[in-house]
Design a protein around this motif. Structure first.
Motif, mmCIF file in Angstrom:
data_model
loop_
_atom_site.group_PDB
_atom_site.id
_atom_site.type_symbol
_atom_site.label_atom_id
_atom_site.label_comp_id
_atom_site.label_asym_id
_atom_site.label_seq_id
_atom_site.Cartn_x
_atom_site.Cartn_y
_atom_site.Cartn_z
ATOM 1 N N TYR A 172 44.807 -10.241 -0.727
ATOM 2 C CA TYR A 172 44.215 -11.198 0.210
ATOM 3 C C TYR A 172 43.872 -12.484 -0.527
ATOM 4 C CZ TYR A 172 43.804 -7.528 3.716
ATOM 5 O OH TYR A 172 44.090 -6.556 4.644
ATOM 6 N N ASP A 173 43.817 -13.578 0.238
ATOM 7 C CA ASP A 173 43.390 -14.855 -0.338
ATOM 8 C C ASP A 173 41.877 -14.915 -0.499
ATOM 9 O OD1 ASP A 173 46.016 -15.946 -0.383
ATOM 10 O OD2 ASP A 173 45.849 -16.429 1.752
ATOM 11 N N VAL A 174 41.153 -14.272 0.421
ATOM 12 C CA VAL A 174 39.699 -14.347 0.445
ATOM 13 C C VAL A 174 39.190 -13.216 1.320
ATOM 14 C CG1 VAL A 174 39.759 -15.975 2.398
ATOM 15 C CG2 VAL A 174 37.724 -15.885 0.924
ATOM 16 N N LEU A 175 37.994 -12.702 1.019
ATOM 17 C CA LEU A 175 37.388 -11.629 1.808
ATOM 18 C C LEU A 175 36.085 -12.129 2.429
ATOM 19 C CD1 LEU A 175 37.810 -8.532 -0.546
ATOM 20 C CD2 LEU A 175 39.350 -9.327 1.258
ATOM 21 N N ALA A 176 35.908 -11.874 3.728
ATOM 22 C CA ALA A 176 34.640 -12.116 4.422
ATOM 23 C C ALA A 176 33.887 -10.799 4.424
ATOM 24 C CB ALA A 176 34.904 -12.604 5.847
ATOM 25 N N VAL A 177 32.812 -10.722 3.644
ATOM 26 C CA VAL A 177 32.188 -9.440 3.308
ATOM 27 C C VAL A 177 30.812 -9.322 3.953
ATOM 28 C CG1 VAL A 177 31.550 -7.898 1.432
ATOM 29 C CG2 VAL A 177 33.384 -9.561 1.088
ATOM 30 N N GLU A 178 30.673 -8.373 4.885
ATOM 31 C CA GLU A 178 29.362 -8.079 5.460
ATOM 32 C C GLU A 178 28.672 -7.014 4.623
ATOM 33 O OE1 GLU A 178 27.248 -5.959 9.300
ATOM 34 O OE2 GLU A 178 29.179 -6.969 9.620
ATOM 35 N N LEU A 179 27.432 -7.281 4.230
ATOM 36 C CA LEU A 179 26.698 -6.386 3.349
ATOM 37 C C LEU A 179 25.341 -6.037 3.942
ATOM 38 C CD1 LEU A 179 27.462 -8.199 -0.020
ATOM 39 C CD2 LEU A 179 28.482 -6.068 0.801
ATOM 40 N N SER A 180 25.063 -4.756 4.051
ATOM 41 C CA SER A 180 23.740 -4.306 4.478
ATOM 42 C C SER A 180 22.827 -4.213 3.259
ATOM 43 C CB SER A 180 23.839 -2.927 5.143
ATOM 44 O OG SER A 180 24.163 -1.938 4.180
ATOM 45 N N SER A 181 21.539 -4.117 3.513
ATOM 46 C CA SER A 181 20.597 -3.941 2.403
ATOM 47 C C SER A 181 20.872 -2.646 1.663
ATOM 48 C CB SER A 181 19.156 -3.952 2.929
ATOM 49 O OG SER A 181 18.958 -2.902 3.877
ATOM 50 N N PHE A 182 21.304 -1.596 2.399
ATOM 51 C CA PHE A 182 21.623 -0.326 1.750
ATOM 52 C C PHE A 182 22.769 -0.498 0.761
ATOM 53 C CE2 PHE A 182 20.498 1.869 6.038
ATOM 54 C CZ PHE A 182 19.167 1.561 5.850
ATOM 55 N N GLN A 183 23.812 -1.222 1.187
ATOM 56 C CA GLN A 183 24.947 -1.449 0.287
ATOM 57 C C GLN A 183 24.529 -2.262 -0.931
ATOM 58 O OE1 GLN A 183 27.348 -3.165 3.476
ATOM 59 N NE2 GLN A 183 28.958 -1.688 3.025
ATOM 60 N N LEU A 184 23.722 -3.278 -0.715
ATOM 61 C CA LEU A 184 23.306 -4.138 -1.813
ATOM 62 C C LEU A 184 22.400 -3.407 -2.798
ATOM 63 C CD1 LEU A 184 22.773 -7.375 0.263
ATOM 64 C CD2 LEU A 184 24.294 -7.177 -1.720
ATOM 65 N N HIS A 185 21.653 -2.430 -2.323
ATOM 66 C CA HIS A 185 20.742 -1.682 -3.192
ATOM 67 C C HIS A 185 21.487 -1.064 -4.373
ATOM 68 C CE1 HIS A 185 17.088 0.632 -4.094
ATOM 69 N NE2 HIS A 185 17.911 1.619 -4.406
ATOM 70 N N TYR A 186 22.718 -0.643 -4.126
ATOM 71 C CA TYR A 186 23.507 0.037 -5.156
ATOM 72 C C TYR A 186 24.565 -0.886 -5.762
ATOM 73 C CZ TYR A 186 21.344 4.110 -2.971
ATOM 74 O OH TYR A 186 20.439 5.012 -2.458
ATOM 75 N N THR A 187 24.309 -2.202 -5.767
ATOM 76 C CA THR A 187 25.267 -3.192 -6.253
ATOM 77 C C THR A 187 24.628 -4.024 -7.363
ATOM 78 O OG1 THR A 187 26.278 -3.328 -4.056
ATOM 79 C CG2 THR A 187 26.713 -5.142 -5.568
ATOM 80 N N ASP A 188 25.324 -4.155 -8.489
ATOM 81 C CA ASP A 188 24.794 -4.924 -9.615
ATOM 82 C C ASP A 188 25.742 -6.008 -10.110
ATOM 83 O OD1 ASP A 188 22.282 -3.463 -10.068
ATOM 84 O OD2 ASP A 188 23.590 -1.789 -10.617
ATOM 85 N N SER A 189 27.043 -5.750 -10.077
ATOM 86 C CA SER A 189 27.999 -6.624 -10.759
ATOM 87 C C SER A 189 28.552 -7.746 -9.900
ATOM 88 C CB SER A 189 29.181 -5.788 -11.279
ATOM 89 O OG SER A 189 28.737 -4.761 -12.129
ATOM 90 N N MET A 190 28.443 -7.647 -8.591
ATOM 91 C CA MET A 190 29.095 -8.583 -7.688
ATOM 92 C C MET A 190 28.731 -10.032 -8.007
ATOM 93 S SD MET A 190 28.821 -8.765 -3.520
ATOM 94 C CE MET A 190 27.194 -9.540 -3.537
ATOM 95 N N SER A 191 29.746 -10.884 -7.955
ATOM 96 C CA SER A 191 29.561 -12.320 -8.163
ATOM 97 C C SER A 191 30.319 -13.041 -7.056
ATOM 98 C CB SER A 191 30.080 -12.726 -9.551
ATOM 99 O OG SER A 191 29.988 -14.118 -9.736
ATOM 100 N N ALA A 192 29.676 -13.185 -5.908
ATOM 101 C CA ALA A 192 30.336 -13.780 -4.748
ATOM 102 C C ALA A 192 30.624 -15.255 -4.990
ATOM 103 C CB ALA A 192 29.472 -13.602 -3.506
ATOM 104 N N HIS A 193 31.687 -15.737 -4.362
ATOM 105 C CA HIS A 193 32.017 -17.161 -4.384
ATOM 106 C C HIS A 193 30.875 -17.945 -3.730
ATOM 107 C CE1 HIS A 193 35.202 -20.003 -5.195
ATOM 108 N NE2 HIS A 193 35.100 -20.526 -3.991
ATOM 109 N N ALA A 194 30.458 -17.452 -2.549
ATOM 110 C CA ALA A 194 29.307 -18.011 -1.839
ATOM 111 C C ALA A 194 28.676 -16.878 -1.051
ATOM 112 C CB ALA A 194 29.726 -19.146 -0.902
ATOM 113 N N ALA A 195 27.387 -17.005 -0.740
ATOM 114 C CA ALA A 195 26.679 -15.946 -0.022
ATOM 115 C C ALA A 195 25.611 -16.550 0.863
ATOM 116 C CB ALA A 195 26.044 -14.958 -1.004
ATOM 117 N N VAL A 196 25.291 -15.840 1.947
ATOM 118 C CA VAL A 196 24.203 -16.251 2.829
ATOM 119 C C VAL A 196 23.312 -15.056 3.136
ATOM 120 C CG1 VAL A 196 25.533 -15.850 4.976
ATOM 121 C CG2 VAL A 196 23.606 -17.438 4.992
ATOM 122 N N VAL A 197 22.006 -15.288 3.139
ATOM 123 C CA VAL A 197 21.034 -14.371 3.755
ATOM 124 C C VAL A 197 20.598 -15.065 5.036
ATOM 125 C CG1 VAL A 197 18.859 -13.141 3.531
ATOM 126 C CG2 VAL A 197 20.309 -13.471 1.510
#
Length: 494
Positions: free
Chosen positions: A177-202
């Motif tokens: 893919y050229d780019v991913l539009a990624v929906e993330l819940s708080s549960f998913q983020l709880h177990y995430t450490d390495s991710m380095s998004a191009h851009a992000a919104v809360v």
């Protein structure tokens, strides 16, 4: 016991490496769990999949057994972490205090969510940037808007994560893919450490999932997990000007040098923001002349709904796309083309000058508040599983809009108590007590009660503010049942 994981350098492994020295346990065999197990097998890992509930999972279990996985389904399957496990990949619904996860921590076994696994498995030759969306409400709408914009720009995009395709499947696709539009819940983020998004919104922060986050720090823990979306962001952290807590999360984040903080607002945007000028969505963040001018993105009339929360989601999606370099015309075309999924401010019917709206997807008070603020006067249909949430603030803010309230579901008394304290003059009908007639279906009773309260010009709004599983399979069934009951009631009047 199980010391083998100490011999495996997991951080050195990527999608082009052999994982044949790795034993991975996968906790939860739902959509994301299956995707994780399947792709770990493909990479050569030894996989043990664990799930207490085998219902509907037998076919996938047989497939993975054929490929060599050890599948353990049924009562007791997750009581003990198997020996020799090097990494535990957990499904997002698993609370941190679950015994299996506690055993992993005691043994020093790393715990990854599907998001963490997916980030590690990106193609190093074609690492599609991630544009990440989280928040209490509006995530799915925003991600789908963003995907529509990216596609309008001619990019190969897909909505993944908490909506649509599992992220692991997207990153392992042989056609990148050229780019991913990624929906993330708080549960998913709880177990995430390495991710380095191009851009992000809360998008926003409000009480939710306080049955998962517990104790005096529950809300702070929930917000901190949402804030993980901003960690290591490369280009832009998008925040909600109307929700200072989201900006504070940006201030606290450790981002890549040069990343910008970009606000979105329903008011006139300042420099470095996207917002509204008259009936236009405009950009004062991603243009060279932002000090003195703004670039038109689209008109409010181009959107599927003028509801304030819908417009705010469009601004957030536009900001993410602009951070990725998408031009103004593609933003306009993508937002024009987008139509929301069912059960999100969906028009059901209009009869006798009363409008019926299904927003069954409003499963917490913050989402219900957004819906209620889009209509006036309102007969509010609410109730279900409150998940520990409170309704005092919501009722205080919308009481002048309320013609009446119809309550149902397990935690209806939580809402009733808030109404009694903060809107004592608003009529309330509890249909679970069978006050409205002989109809057996509770939605039929709710519709009859609502019709009795509504006056010409009113909106009857199903925005439960609660989860649905006490009475329905999911919020979709709840909305479908409401729409069907409305149509039955109208048929009886004509």
């Amino acid at each position: 016991m199980g010391g083998r994981h100490l011999m495996v350098d997991l951080d050195s492994l990527g999608r082009n490496d052999s994982w044949d020295t790795v034993t991975a346990a996968v906790a939860g065999f739902g959509v994301s769990g299956f995707a994780a197990a399947d792709n770990l097998l493909f990479l050569g890992a030894t996989v043990i999949a664990l799930d207490e509930n085998p219902a509907g999972k037998e076919e996938k279990a047989d497939l993975l057994r054929t490929l060599g996985a050890d599948i353990r389904l049924g009562p007791g399957a997750t009581a003990t972490l198997p020996d020799g496990v090097d990494v535990l990949v957990t499904s997002p619904g698993w609370r941190p205090d679950a015994p299996l996860l506690a055993q992993a921590r005691e043994r020093g076994v790393p715990i990854w969510g599907e998001v963490e696994l997916a980030w590690r498995l990106r193609d190093p030759d074609h690492p599609a940037p991630w544009l990440a969306v989280t928040g209490t409400n509006g995530k799915t709408t925003t991600v789908q808007m963003l995907d529509s914009i990216l596609r309008a720009a001619g990019l190969r995009s897909v909505a993944v994560g908490n909506v649509g395709l599992p992220i692991v499947e997207a990153v392992m696709d042989p056609e990148p893919y050229d780019v991913l539009a990624v929906e993330l819940s708080s549960f998913q983020l709880h177990y995430t450490d390495s991710m380095s998004a191009h851009a992000a919104v809360v998008l926003n922060l409000a009480e939710d999932h306080l049955d998962w986050y517990t104790g005096p720090t529950a809300m702070a823990d929930y917000a901190a997990d949402k804030g993980r979306a901003y960690e290591h962001v490369q280009r832009a952290c998008i925040y909600n000007v109307a929700d200072p807590a989201t900006e504070e999360l940006v201030r606290e984040a450790d981002v890549v040098e040069g990343a910008r903080a970009i606000g979105f607002t329903l008011g006139m945007p300042a420099v470095g923001q996207v917002g509204i000028v008259e009936d236009l969505l405009v950009d004062r963040a991603f243009i060279e002349q932002r000090e003195s001018s703004a670039a038109e993105l689209c008109r409010i009339g181009d959107l599927a709904s003028p509801a304030p929360h819908f417009v705010a989601n469009a601004l957030a999606a536009a900001a993410l796309a602009r951070a990725h370099g998408v031009d103004q015309a593609a933003v306009r075309d993508g937002l024009r083309a987008f139509r929301p999924d069912g059960h999100r401010i969906a028009h059901v019917a209009e009869h006798a000058q009363v409008t019926w709206i299904d927003d069954s997807k409003a499963t917490n008070p913050h989402a219900a508040l957004s819906s209620l603020q889009a209509f006036e006067p309102v007969v509010w249909v609410a109730g279900g599983l409150a998940k520990g949430a409170r309704f005092e603030d919501l009722v205080s803010r919308v009481r002048e809009r309320l013609r009446g309230v119809v309550l149902m579901g397990a935690d209806r008394n939580v809402i009733a108590d808030a109404l009694a304290r903060h809107a004592p003059d608003v009529p309330v009908i509890d249909i679970t007590d069978g006050e409205t007639g002989a109809e057996e279906d509770p939605m039929d009773r709710a519709v009859v009660a609502s019709a009795g309260l509504a006056q010409p010009g009113d909106t009857v709004l199903l925005a439960p503010g609660c989860a649905s599983m006490d009475m329905f399979a999911n919020y979709g069934e709840r909305g479908d049942r409401f729409a069907a009951a409305v149509q039955r009631w109208i048929a009886r009047q004509t």
